[in-house]
Scaffold this motif. Structure first.
Motif, PDB file in Angstrom:
ATOM      1  N   ALA A 127       5.394  -0.626   0.018  1.00  0.00           N
ATOM      2  CA  ALA A 127       4.121  -0.366  -0.655  1.00  0.00           C
ATOM      3  C   ALA A 127       2.932  -0.358   0.304  1.00  0.00           C
ATOM      4  O   ALA A 127       1.895   0.219  -0.005  1.00  0.00           O
ATOM      5  CB  ALA A 127       3.887  -1.413  -1.749  1.00  0.00           C
ATOM      6  N   ALA A 128       3.088  -0.976   1.481  1.00  0.00           N
ATOM      7  CA  ALA A 128       1.985  -1.050   2.442  1.00  0.00           C
ATOM      8  C   ALA A 128       1.791   0.279   3.152  1.00  0.00           C
ATOM      9  O   ALA A 128       2.744   1.029   3.377  1.00  0.00           O
ATOM     10  CB  ALA A 128       2.266  -2.157   3.458  1.00  0.00           C
TER      11      ALA A 128
ATOM     12  N   LEU B  86       0.047  -5.618  -8.742  1.00  0.00           N
ATOM     13  CA  LEU B  86      -0.911  -5.034  -7.810  1.00  0.00           C
ATOM     14  C   LEU B  86      -0.401  -3.689  -7.301  1.00  0.00           C
ATOM     15  O   LEU B  86      -1.135  -2.700  -7.278  1.00  0.00           O
ATOM     16  CB  LEU B  86      -1.152  -5.983  -6.636  1.00  0.00           C
ATOM     17  CG  LEU B  86      -1.963  -5.353  -5.510  1.00  0.00           C
ATOM     18  CD1 LEU B  86      -3.437  -5.483  -5.797  1.00  0.00           C
ATOM     19  CD2 LEU B  86      -1.594  -5.916  -4.184  1.00  0.00           C
ATOM     20  N   ILE B  87       0.867  -3.656  -6.901  1.00  0.00           N
ATOM     21  CA  ILE B  87       1.459  -2.418  -6.393  1.00  0.00           C
ATOM     22  C   ILE B  87       1.383  -1.316  -7.447  1.00  0.00           C
ATOM     23  O   ILE B  87       1.030  -0.176  -7.149  1.00  0.00           O
ATOM     24  CB  ILE B  87       2.914  -2.658  -5.936  1.00  0.00           C
ATOM     25  CG1 ILE B  87       2.937  -3.540  -4.676  1.00  0.00           C
ATOM     26  CG2 ILE B  87       3.657  -1.346  -5.695  1.00  0.00           C
ATOM     27  CD1 ILE B  87       4.302  -4.092  -4.309  1.00  0.00           C
ATOM     28  N   GLU B  88       1.694  -1.682  -8.681  1.00  0.00           N
ATOM     29  CA  GLU B  88       1.705  -0.696  -9.763  1.00  0.00           C
ATOM     30  C   GLU B  88       0.315  -0.229 -10.173  1.00  0.00           C
ATOM     31  O   GLU B  88       0.159   0.872 -10.694  1.00  0.00           O
ATOM     32  CB  GLU B  88       2.443  -1.273 -10.978  1.00  0.00           C
ATOM     33  CG  GLU B  88       3.928  -1.473 -10.731  1.00  0.00           C
ATOM     34  CD  GLU B  88       4.619  -2.289 -11.813  1.00  0.00           C
ATOM     35  OE1 GLU B  88       3.962  -2.659 -12.808  1.00  0.00           O
ATOM     36  OE2 GLU B  88       5.817  -2.561 -11.649  1.00  0.00           O
ATOM     37  N   SER B  89      -0.697  -1.045  -9.933  1.00  0.00           N
ATOM     38  CA  SER B  89      -2.043  -0.699 -10.423  1.00  0.00           C
ATOM     39  C   SER B  89      -2.974  -0.154  -9.346  1.00  0.00           C
ATOM     40  O   SER B  89      -4.143   0.126  -9.643  1.00  0.00           O
ATOM     41  CB  SER B  89      -2.682  -1.932 -11.075  1.00  0.00           C
ATOM     42  OG  SER B  89      -2.909  -2.933 -10.098  1.00  0.00           O
ATOM     43  N   THR B  90      -2.487   0.006  -8.123  1.00  0.00           N
ATOM     44  CA  THR B  90      -3.342   0.536  -7.052  1.00  0.00           C
ATOM     45  C   THR B  90      -2.658   1.704  -6.357  1.00  0.00           C
ATOM     46  O   THR B  90      -1.429   1.769  -6.292  1.00  0.00           O
ATOM     47  CB  THR B  90      -3.660  -0.547  -5.989  1.00  0.00           C
ATOM     48  OG1 THR B  90      -2.433  -1.058  -5.456  1.00  0.00           O
ATOM     49  CG2 THR B  90      -4.478  -1.688  -6.551  1.00  0.00           C
ATOM     50  N   GLU B  91      -3.478   2.574  -5.838  1.00  0.00           N
ATOM     51  CA  GLU B  91      -2.960   3.683  -5.032  1.00  0.00           C
ATOM     52  C   GLU B  91      -2.665   3.160  -3.628  1.00  0.00           C
ATOM     53  O   GLU B  91      -3.325   2.225  -3.152  1.00  0.00           O
ATOM     54  CB  GLU B  91      -4.010   4.807  -4.947  1.00  0.00           C
ATOM     55  CG  GLU B  91      -4.298   5.489  -6.261  1.00  0.00           C
ATOM     56  CD  GLU B  91      -3.107   6.271  -6.803  1.00  0.00           C
ATOM     57  OE1 GLU B  91      -2.372   6.881  -5.997  1.00  0.00           O
ATOM     58  OE2 GLU B  91      -2.907   6.238  -8.031  1.00  0.00           O
ATOM     59  N   ALA B  92      -1.701   3.784  -2.970  1.00  0.00           N
ATOM     60  CA  ALA B  92      -1.416   3.436  -1.583  1.00  0.00           C
ATOM     61  C   ALA B  92      -2.668   3.639  -0.746  1.00  0.00           C
ATOM     62  O   ALA B  92      -3.409   4.600  -0.947  1.00  0.00           O
ATOM     63  CB  ALA B  92      -0.272   4.299  -1.049  1.00  0.00           C
ATOM     64  N   GLY B  93      -2.928   2.716   0.154  1.00  0.00           N
ATOM     65  CA  GLY B  93      -4.103   2.820   1.014  1.00  0.00           C
ATOM     66  C   GLY B  93      -4.721   1.470   1.287  1.00  0.00           C
ATOM     67  O   GLY B  93      -4.116   0.426   1.010  1.00  0.00           O
TER      68      GLY B  93
END
Length: 157
Positions: free
Chosen positions: A34-35, A88-95
């Motif tokens: 995810a990072a 957090l991973i599911e609710s944010t775009e990569a970046g």
């Protein structure tokens, strides 16, 4: 598990952190994927290797002291922290925003581990479990170092 003595509490906390470390080995690969930041990915990969070594060290603690047996239990605190990281991973775009959140999630885990291992070292010393205290202190030092690395990565972003 009924806790009636300091040894019982030590075994309980040792069992709890064993569960936590196992959960971390399952969560870190997801966090790595995810990072976005390469240094963060590397830090997660390195911590996964360290975590596997820490599990081996916990096994050594048990092998070194006949009176110790790890109990099958789930670390609910770590389970909650892992769930938060997944949300957090599911609710944010990569970046960068997700990376900042992942650093925070990882540091929450590190602080939990630092508190737990610090307590275990103190209890091991009080119980006269010198080899356990030494092995657990090694892990405590690694957890503190990982926390510092995460802070350094966060400050560079």
């Amino acid at each position: 598990m009924k806790v009636e003595s300091l040894l019982d509490l030590f075994i309980h906390d040792l069992s709890d952190v064993y569960s936590a470390e196992k959960q971390i080995t399952r969560a870190l690969p997801k966090m790595t994927r995810a990072a976005s930041d390469e240094s963060l990915k590397q830090a997660f990969k390195q911590h996964l290797e360290e975590t596997q070594g820490q599990i081996e060290r916990l096994d050594q603690v048990v092998e070194a002291h006949n009176e110790l047996r790890i109990k099958r239990m789930k670390c609910h605190a770590l389970e909650g922290l892992v769930e938060e990281a997944q949300e957090l991973i599911e609710s944010t775009e990569a970046g960068p925003v997700r990376d900042a959140g992942l650093i925070g999630a990882a540091q929450k885990v590190e602080h939990y581990e630092i508190a737990t291992y610090g307590t275990l070292v103190a209890m091991a010393k009080k119980l006269g479990l010198d080899q356990a205290a030494s092995l657990l202190a090694e892990t405590l030092a690694e957890e503190k170092s990982t926390d510092e690395k995460l802070t350094t990565i966060a400050e560079k972003q």
